[in-house]
Design an enzyme around this catalytic site. Structure first.
Site, PDB file in Angstrom:
ATOM      1  N   LEU A   1      -7.242   1.274   6.669  1.00 26.46           N
ATOM      2  CA  LEU A   1      -8.156   0.398   7.222  1.00 26.46           C
ATOM      3  C   LEU A   1      -6.978  -0.642   6.725  1.00 26.46           C
ATOM      4  O   LEU A   1      -7.395  -2.009   8.387  1.00 26.46           O
ATOM      5  CB  LEU A   1      -9.417   1.034   6.980  1.00 26.46           C
ATOM      6  CG  LEU A   1      -9.881   0.199   7.793  1.00 26.46           C
ATOM      7  CD1 LEU A   1     -10.005   0.334   9.273  1.00 26.46           C
ATOM      8  CD2 LEU A   1     -11.904  -0.031   7.296  1.00 26.46           C
TER       9      LEU A   1
ATOM     10  N   HIS B   1       0.876  -0.974  -0.008  1.00 25.86           N
ATOM     11  CA  HIS B   1       0.180   0.038   0.058  1.00 25.86           C
ATOM     12  C   HIS B   1       0.941   1.206  -0.237  1.00 25.86           C
ATOM     13  O   HIS B   1       1.715   1.726   0.505  1.00 25.86           O
ATOM     14  CB  HIS B   1      -1.200  -0.160   1.016  1.00 25.86           C
ATOM     15  CG  HIS B   1      -1.732  -1.095   1.303  1.00 25.86           C
ATOM     16  ND1 HIS B   1      -1.833  -1.965   0.363  1.00 25.86           N
ATOM     17  CD2 HIS B   1      -1.470  -2.175   2.939  1.00 25.86           C
ATOM     18  CE1 HIS B   1      -2.599  -3.361   1.245  1.00 25.86           C
ATOM     19  NE2 HIS B   1      -2.080  -3.258   2.499  1.00 25.86           N
TER      20      HIS B   1
ATOM     21  N   ARG C   1      24.764   8.049  21.079  1.00 24.77           N
ATOM     22  CA  ARG C   1      23.732   7.470  21.285  1.00 24.77           C
ATOM     23  C   ARG C   1      24.256   5.548  21.176  1.00 24.77           C
ATOM     24  O   ARG C   1      23.159   4.718  21.599  1.00 24.77           O
ATOM     25  CB  ARG C   1      22.429   7.350  20.948  1.00 24.77           C
ATOM     26  CG  ARG C   1      22.967   7.022  18.443  1.00 24.77           C
ATOM     27  CD  ARG C   1      21.903   7.350  17.749  1.00 24.77           C
ATOM     28  NE  ARG C   1      22.463   7.579  16.200  1.00 24.77           N
ATOM     29  CZ  ARG C   1      21.625   7.229  15.276  1.00 24.77           C
ATOM     30  NH1 ARG C   1      20.500   7.336  15.578  1.00 24.77           N
ATOM     31  NH2 ARG C   1      22.428   7.770  14.250  1.00 24.77           N
TER      32      ARG C   1
ATOM     33  N   SER D   1      14.430  10.784  16.167  1.00 26.71           N
ATOM     34  CA  SER D   1      15.474  10.019  16.098  1.00 26.71           C
ATOM     35  C   SER D   1      17.149  10.468  16.907  1.00 26.71           C
ATOM     36  O   SER D   1      16.731  12.298  17.289  1.00 26.71           O
ATOM     37  CB  SER D   1      15.975  10.755  14.566  1.00 26.71           C
ATOM     38  OG  SER D   1      17.929  10.295  14.461  1.00 26.71           O
TER      39      SER D   1
ATOM     40  N   ARG E   1      19.916  11.217  15.951  1.00 32.66           N
ATOM     41  CA  ARG E   1      20.944  12.582  15.956  1.00 32.66           C
ATOM     42  C   ARG E   1      20.445  13.977  15.588  1.00 32.66           C
ATOM     43  O   ARG E   1      20.939  14.589  15.831  1.00 32.66           O
ATOM     44  CB  ARG E   1      20.127  11.968  13.922  1.00 32.66           C
ATOM     45  CG  ARG E   1      21.153  11.160  13.365  1.00 32.66           C
ATOM     46  CD  ARG E   1      21.289  10.589  12.204  1.00 32.66           C
ATOM     47  NE  ARG E   1      22.347  11.565  11.966  1.00 32.66           N
ATOM     48  CZ  ARG E   1      22.229  12.038  10.476  1.00 32.66           C
ATOM     49  NH1 ARG E   1      20.676  11.736   9.372  1.00 32.66           N
ATOM     50  NH2 ARG E   1      23.298  12.599   9.971  1.00 32.66           N
TER      51      ARG E   1
ATOM     52  N   ARG F   1      -0.355  -9.888  14.585  1.00 36.84           N
ATOM     53  CA  ARG F   1       0.273  -9.327  16.266  1.00 36.84           C
ATOM     54  C   ARG F   1      -0.914  -9.501  17.092  1.00 36.84           C
ATOM     55  O   ARG F   1      -0.234  -9.668  18.265  1.00 36.84           O
ATOM     56  CB  ARG F   1       0.481  -7.695  16.308  1.00 36.84           C
ATOM     57  CG  ARG F   1       1.607  -7.791  15.173  1.00 36.84           C
ATOM     58  CD  ARG F   1       3.127  -8.727  15.667  1.00 36.84           C
ATOM     59  NE  ARG F   1       3.749  -8.476  14.801  1.00 36.84           N
ATOM     60  CZ  ARG F   1       5.390  -9.816  14.897  1.00 36.84           C
ATOM     61  NH1 ARG F   1       4.655 -10.471  15.545  1.00 36.84           N
ATOM     62  NH2 ARG F   1       5.454 -10.467  13.332  1.00 36.84           N
TER      63      ARG F   1
ATOM     64  N   GLU G   1      10.169   8.583  12.705  1.00 38.58           N
ATOM     65  CA  GLU G   1       9.787   8.277  13.706  1.00 38.58           C
ATOM     66  C   GLU G   1      11.293   9.208  14.443  1.00 38.58           C
ATOM     67  O   GLU G   1      12.231   9.880  14.013  1.00 38.58           O
ATOM     68  CB  GLU G   1      10.887   6.580  13.656  1.00 38.58           C
ATOM     69  CG  GLU G   1      11.566   6.440  14.529  1.00 38.58           C
ATOM     70  CD  GLU G   1      12.260   4.728  14.894  1.00 38.58           C
ATOM     71  OE1 GLU G   1      13.513   4.433  14.871  1.00 38.58           O
ATOM     72  OE2 GLU G   1      11.152   3.916  14.746  1.00 38.58           O
TER      73      GLU G   1
END
Length: 228
Positions: free
Chosen positions: A185, A88, A167, A97, A99, A195, A95
């Protein structure tokens, strides 16, 4: 209306935005006949059931949901494959980061009575809860690992080492990360179907339960029919 559910010790799932409803699915299917419903009827519900039962999935890709998720990295990386493997093209994942940000790190630490044993007849998954003494020792060792790692991370930042390298001192799998997940959906239900299964990792099962609870309020018929 519910839009945020806490998960694990520090995590959560938040429903940020929604485009569409069960009626969206109906009208996408009816487009073939140049018809449209103004409100959901019993006949429309039967249509959704037919689409789900016969695996006619394209109408379910006209409705979208956007979630914000805060979860340990081990959960995020399992979740991520639903983006990598998705056909899709409108699926998206953004996300946070390290950095760019140096906010205080958070880590998932199982309680004494939450550590699970390895399964007897499988190479993956988990078994029963381990004895209390072992769980206590595991929690203590993890706290100590995190404490040492955070000290080294803070030292590196203070000494002027760039965030993207500093990190490296942080333990990865238990560290919480935050991301936005936008998907159709159908994409949500594909994730849920896998899951919510009993053999899925317990932690991601808990996130899936939060997702289905949030999504079901907006798409009660479709969610029920696609997750049988």
């Amino acid at each position: 209306m519910l839009n945020k559910i806490d998960v694990l010790d520090k995590g959560y799932v938040r429903l940020v935005d929604v485009m569409g409803s069960d009626l969206t699915v109906v009208n996408a299917a009816k487009a073939s006949y140049a018809k449209e419903s103004k409100e959901l009827t019993e006949k429309d519900i039967k249509l959704i059931k037919f689409l789900a039962r016969e695996d006619h999935t394209s109408p379910f890709r006209h409705a979208f949901l956007q979630f914000e998720v805060y979860a340990p990295l081990m959960v995020a990386r399992q979740w991520w494959k639903y983006i990598v493997g998705s056909d899709h093209t409108m699926d998206a994942w953004n996300e946070s980061s390290r950095r760019y940000i140096t906010e205080e790190p958070n880590f998932h630490v199982p309680a004494f009575n939450e550590w699970r044993s390895k399964p007897e007849n499988s190479k993956q998954g988990s078994g029963d809860i381990v004895k209390f003494e072992l769980g206590e020792e595991a929690t203590y060792r993890l706290f100590k690992t995190i404490e040492d790692a955070e000290s080294n991370y803070e030292w590196a930042i203070e000494k002027g080492i760039c965030a993207e390298q500093a990190r490296l001192f942080l333990p990865a799998y238990g560290m919480y990360v935050r991301w936005y997940w936008s998907t159709s959906l159908q994409g949500v239900c594909h994730f849920l179907n896998q899951r919510l299964e009993h053999d899925a990792q317990k932690e991601i099962q808990q996130y899936a339960k939060a997702v289905i609870e949030l999504a079901k309020e907006r798409f009660p018929v479709s969610i029920d029919e696609l997750n049988k």
